[in-house]
Design a protein around this motif. Sequence first.
Motif, mmCIF file in Angstrom:
data_model
loop_
_atom_site.group_PDB
_atom_site.id
_atom_site.type_symbol
_atom_site.label_atom_id
_atom_site.label_comp_id
_atom_site.label_asym_id
_atom_site.label_seq_id
_atom_site.Cartn_x
_atom_site.Cartn_y
_atom_site.Cartn_z
ATOM 1 N N GLU A 118 0.848 -1.213 0.000
ATOM 2 C CA GLU A 118 0.000 0.000 0.000
ATOM 3 C C GLU A 118 0.875 1.251 0.000
ATOM 4 O O GLU A 118 0.586 2.220 -0.696
ATOM 5 C CB GLU A 118 -0.929 -0.004 1.226
ATOM 6 N N GLY A 119 1.962 1.204 0.754
ATOM 7 C CA GLY A 119 2.899 2.329 0.793
ATOM 8 C C GLY A 119 3.455 2.611 -0.593
ATOM 9 O O GLY A 119 3.494 3.763 -1.044
ATOM 10 N N LEU A 120 3.852 1.559 -1.293
ATOM 11 C CA LEU A 120 4.405 1.744 -2.641
ATOM 12 C C LEU A 120 3.352 2.327 -3.577
ATOM 13 O O LEU A 120 3.618 3.256 -4.355
ATOM 14 C CB LEU A 120 4.903 0.402 -3.200
ATOM 15 N N LEU A 121 2.146 1.786 -3.504
ATOM 16 C CA LEU A 121 1.074 2.267 -4.399
ATOM 17 C C LEU A 121 0.795 3.753 -4.164
ATOM 18 O O LEU A 121 0.608 4.517 -5.112
ATOM 19 C CB LEU A 121 -0.208 1.452 -4.180
ATOM 20 N N LEU A 122 0.800 4.148 -2.887
ATOM 21 C CA LEU A 122 0.489 5.548 -2.572
ATOM 22 C C LEU A 122 1.553 6.510 -3.101
ATOM 23 O O LEU A 122 1.314 7.712 -3.225
ATOM 24 C CB LEU A 122 0.345 5.723 -1.054
ATOM 25 N N ALA A 123 2.743 5.963 -3.400
ATOM 26 C CA ALA A 123 3.801 6.837 -3.919
ATOM 27 C C ALA A 123 3.614 7.093 -5.417
ATOM 28 O O ALA A 123 4.306 7.926 -5.997
ATOM 29 C CB ALA A 123 5.156 6.196 -3.676
ATOM 30 N N HIS A 124 2.691 6.387 -6.070
ATOM 31 C CA HIS A 124 2.451 6.603 -7.499
ATOM 32 C C HIS A 124 1.740 7.938 -7.699
ATOM 33 O O HIS A 124 0.730 8.203 -7.033
ATOM 34 C CB HIS A 124 1.599 5.457 -8.063
ATOM 35 N N PRO A 125 2.252 8.770 -8.612
ATOM 36 C CA PRO A 125 1.661 10.112 -8.751
ATOM 37 C C PRO A 125 0.197 10.119 -9.194
ATOM 38 O O PRO A 125 -0.495 11.109 -9.000
ATOM 39 C CB PRO A 125 2.548 10.786 -9.811
ATOM 40 N N GLU A 126 -0.281 9.018 -9.764
ATOM 41 C CA GLU A 126 -1.681 9.017 -10.225
ATOM 42 C C GLU A 126 -2.603 8.241 -9.282
ATOM 43 O O GLU A 126 -3.767 8.009 -9.590
ATOM 44 C CB GLU A 126 -1.763 8.419 -11.633
ATOM 45 N N ILE A 127 -2.058 7.792 -8.144
ATOM 46 C CA ILE A 127 -2.896 7.021 -7.204
ATOM 47 C C ILE A 127 -3.215 7.866 -5.976
ATOM 48 O O ILE A 127 -2.333 8.394 -5.326
ATOM 49 C CB ILE A 127 -2.203 5.693 -6.811
ATOM 50 N N LEU A 128 -4.516 7.955 -5.684
ATOM 51 C CA LEU A 128 -4.972 8.757 -4.551
ATOM 52 C C LEU A 128 -4.984 7.920 -3.277
ATOM 53 O O LEU A 128 -4.606 8.360 -2.210
ATOM 54 C CB LEU A 128 -6.384 9.280 -4.853
ATOM 55 N N ASP A 129 -5.447 6.679 -3.395
ATOM 56 C CA ASP A 129 -5.537 5.812 -2.220
ATOM 57 C C ASP A 129 -5.498 4.356 -2.693
ATOM 58 O O ASP A 129 -5.805 4.074 -3.867
ATOM 59 C CB ASP A 129 -6.837 6.101 -1.458
#
Length: 474
Positions: free
Chosen positions: A387-398
């Motif tokens: 989840e931490g990695l996903l949240l670092a994606h510039p197009e992912i809000l949550d």
Amino acid sequence: MRPIVHLPRPQGRCRPPPLPKFHLLPHRLPRRHVPRCHPHHHESLNTAREISNQIADSSPVLAFTTRTLLPKLSATFLNLPIVLLEDSRSADEDPRVVSTIQDLISTSPTTTQSRPAVSQEDTATLLYSSGTTGKSKGVISTHRNLISMVQIILTRFKLEGDGQPETFICTVPMFHVYGLAAFATGLLGSGSTVVILSRFDLGEMLRAISEYGATYLPLVPPILVAMIGAEKPLQLGSLRRVLSGGAPLSRELIDGFREKYPAVEILQGYGLTESTGIGASTDSHEESQRYGTAGLLSPNTEAKIVDPETGEPLPVNRTGELWLRGPYVMKGYYKNPEATRSTLDSKGWLKTGDLCYIDDDGYLFVVDRIKELIKYKGYQVAPAELEGLLLAHPEILDAAVIPFPDKEVGQVPMAYVVRKGESELTEAEVMEFVGKQVAPYKRIRRVAFVASIPKNPSGKILRKDLISLATSKL
Ligand SMILES: Nc1ncnc2c1ncn2[C@@H]1O[C@H](COP(=O)(O)OP(=O)(O)OP(=O)(O)O)[C@@H](O)[C@H]1O
């Protein structure tokens, strides 16, 4: 004498509070001990069914509620007397209503009635754990537990910044240990100024920060997610510190916050209902610089990391289950000796169920909850890391990661993703983004896009809901 401020209750949805009316209340406490509160209206987030279960389990003798929330007290509890948190009663009131808070305040206490003796081992609170990983249970905290937690808050919370007293904003519910320990007891005991929001609403929170010059904001991670997700940095006025607790805070979220709000320090607290609050925390700039840590142990706390299978203690920097011992560890679960026995050992250690490690300098790092680990071909995958990695994606809000059943490998990590505004991010792109950064067994192998991630008031992802959503289509 400091004034206590009563704000008129906003109508309907929360609106910016009108200018406060001041009521001077006689008070015998010295000036600095008189707390100033700016209460907005309160709301219980628990459903009628959840409240009914808690009433059935705990058999209360009196209930306090507001007129709006009265319907949540099921009529099945016909004999439960109710005190309304209102100024007066109306003619067609629920027959269970016996008094109002205003009546109680204006009634002089009878001097003939002796106070019942209360010992430190008596029950002070019965908070129900949120039940994210099992059935919700009543956690018995004693007066000793609560007193020791108030003491920790008084000694470890920075109540002053640059010589000025902090003004706190309360965004967390007081029926959860976070709000109970910090706001309903600790900060109240310190005489700090507290502005209370009835529930989290980003716009309302920002207005309250600016209106009252708030400097300190204790929150749960979803609020950070919202603050980082804002298109432009939000106007945080005089805010100097945020404290995150109640659920995992990834390094990526910390980075995202620091980048967007460089003037605001981000601190962390770790705790459980079963520890009546904070077991570890970062309390200073220096401590918060230890990347990703949940902090140093609270005063009077012993901790060990044990092998979850064998119970053998592990050395520093090795990951295992965190066990805590201290004056704030609960007495047990209400009417549930079996659950108490499996959570508290005979020497008073609380088995937290959290997978953690402690570094050479005594800093605690929370990896994930043992019950939430995904088992891929026998390997353990921590959803919080992905989840931490996903949240670092510039197009992912949550984002949230859950185990998805698989005949061959047991479980595969599946991601629920909330895309930002116009993003057209694809499933394959999400999988590739994470795949590049992790070992093959941790790769995300399924993706679904959703409008929001379900979370409870203490900020925890409601994984059970997402798992039923995912598996209902099987
Ligand atoms: N700073 C933090 N970092 C990571 N996890 C945290 C932090 N603070 C709290 N937690 C998580 O919250 C848990 C405590 O949750 P709480 O007592 O609020 O209810 P609950 O445990 O969700 O209820 P149930 O056990 O029934 O699921 C901790 O065990 C830990 O997993």
